[in-house]
Design a protein around this motif. Structure first.
Motif, PDB file in Angstrom:
ATOM      1  N   MET A  54       0.831  -1.200   0.000  1.00  0.00           N
ATOM      2  CA  MET A  54       0.000   0.000   0.000  1.00  0.00           C
ATOM      3  C   MET A  54       0.868   1.253   0.000  1.00  0.00           C
ATOM      4  O   MET A  54       1.945   1.262   0.594  1.00  0.00           O
ATOM      5  CB  MET A  54      -0.912   0.011   1.227  1.00  0.00           C
ATOM      6  N   GLY A  55       0.383   2.285  -0.654  1.00  0.00           N
ATOM      7  CA  GLY A  55       1.098   3.549  -0.664  1.00  0.00           C
ATOM      8  C   GLY A  55       0.440   4.499  -1.644  1.00  0.00           C
ATOM      9  O   GLY A  55      -0.289   4.060  -2.533  1.00  0.00           O
ATOM     10  N   PRO A  56       0.700   5.777  -1.514  1.00  0.00           N
ATOM     11  CA  PRO A  56       0.087   6.755  -2.420  1.00  0.00           C
ATOM     12  C   PRO A  56       0.570   6.582  -3.851  1.00  0.00           C
ATOM     13  O   PRO A  56       1.585   5.921  -4.109  1.00  0.00           O
ATOM     14  CB  PRO A  56       0.510   8.106  -1.839  1.00  0.00           C
ATOM     15  N   SER A  57      -0.158   7.174  -4.785  1.00  0.00           N
ATOM     16  CA  SER A  57       0.225   7.127  -6.186  1.00  0.00           C
ATOM     17  C   SER A  57       1.634   7.693  -6.362  1.00  0.00           C
ATOM     18  O   SER A  57       1.956   8.759  -5.826  1.00  0.00           O
ATOM     19  CB  SER A  57      -0.784   7.936  -7.025  1.00  0.00           C
ATOM     20  N   SER A  59       4.367   6.152  -5.301  1.00  0.00           N
ATOM     21  CA  SER A  59       5.287   5.738  -4.232  1.00  0.00           C
ATOM     22  C   SER A  59       6.155   4.550  -4.627  1.00  0.00           C
ATOM     23  O   SER A  59       7.071   4.189  -3.882  1.00  0.00           O
ATOM     24  CB  SER A  59       4.500   5.415  -2.949  1.00  0.00           C
ATOM     25  N   LYS A  61       4.858   1.333  -5.978  1.00  0.00           N
ATOM     26  CA  LYS A  61       4.252  -0.001  -5.852  1.00  0.00           C
ATOM     27  C   LYS A  61       4.442  -0.829  -7.120  1.00  0.00           C
ATOM     28  O   LYS A  61       4.871  -1.979  -7.068  1.00  0.00           O
ATOM     29  CB  LYS A  61       2.745   0.123  -5.540  1.00  0.00           C
TER      30      LYS A  61
END
Ligand SMILES: Nc1ncnc2c1ncn2[C@@H]1O[C@H](COP(=O)(O)OP(=O)(O)OP(=O)(O)O)[C@@H](O)[C@H]1O
Ligand SMILES: [Mg+2]
Length: 83
Positions: A54-57, A59, A61
């Motif tokens: 999980m992580g912000p756009s 980041s 992933k």
């Protein structure tokens, strides 16, 4: 002091992680532009372990999943896939 021994029961052997990332860095270079998308990722995932990434756009992933899926290589660090 040693642990009590139960006849017929032994501790499970420690299994190596199926995914083992050590100091993984990913640097994208486009001409003069240099961007470090991953700045030293350390992740160990055990067999059967449930993991959410999980992580912000932006980041990293997808960058990380491409390395885990062997679609791309780290710029530095190591990735061992023992599955
Ligand atoms: N091929 C590429 N060349 C240059 N920069 C890239 C490239 N792929 C990704 N990036 C940059 O690396 C960073 C991480 O991108 P990535 O796609 O891994 O993020 P993400 O967490 O998957 O985002 P999202 O949630 O929007 O899918 C972003 O700043 C992105 O612009
Ligand atoms: Mg993505």
């Amino acid at each position: 002091m040693t642990a009590p021994q139960v006849p017929g029961v032994s501790a499970p052997l420690p299994t190596p992680p199926v995914v083992d990332l050590r100091g993984v860095r990913k640097i994208y270079e486009q001409g003069e532009m240099v961007f470090e998308a991953l700045k030293g990722v350390d992740v160990q995932i055990a067999q059967g372990e449930m993991v959410a990434l999980m992580g912000p756009s932006g980041s990293g992933k997808t960058t990380l999943m491409q390395i885990i899926g062997l679609l791309d290589r780290p710029s530095a660090g190591s990735y061992t896939d023992s599955d």
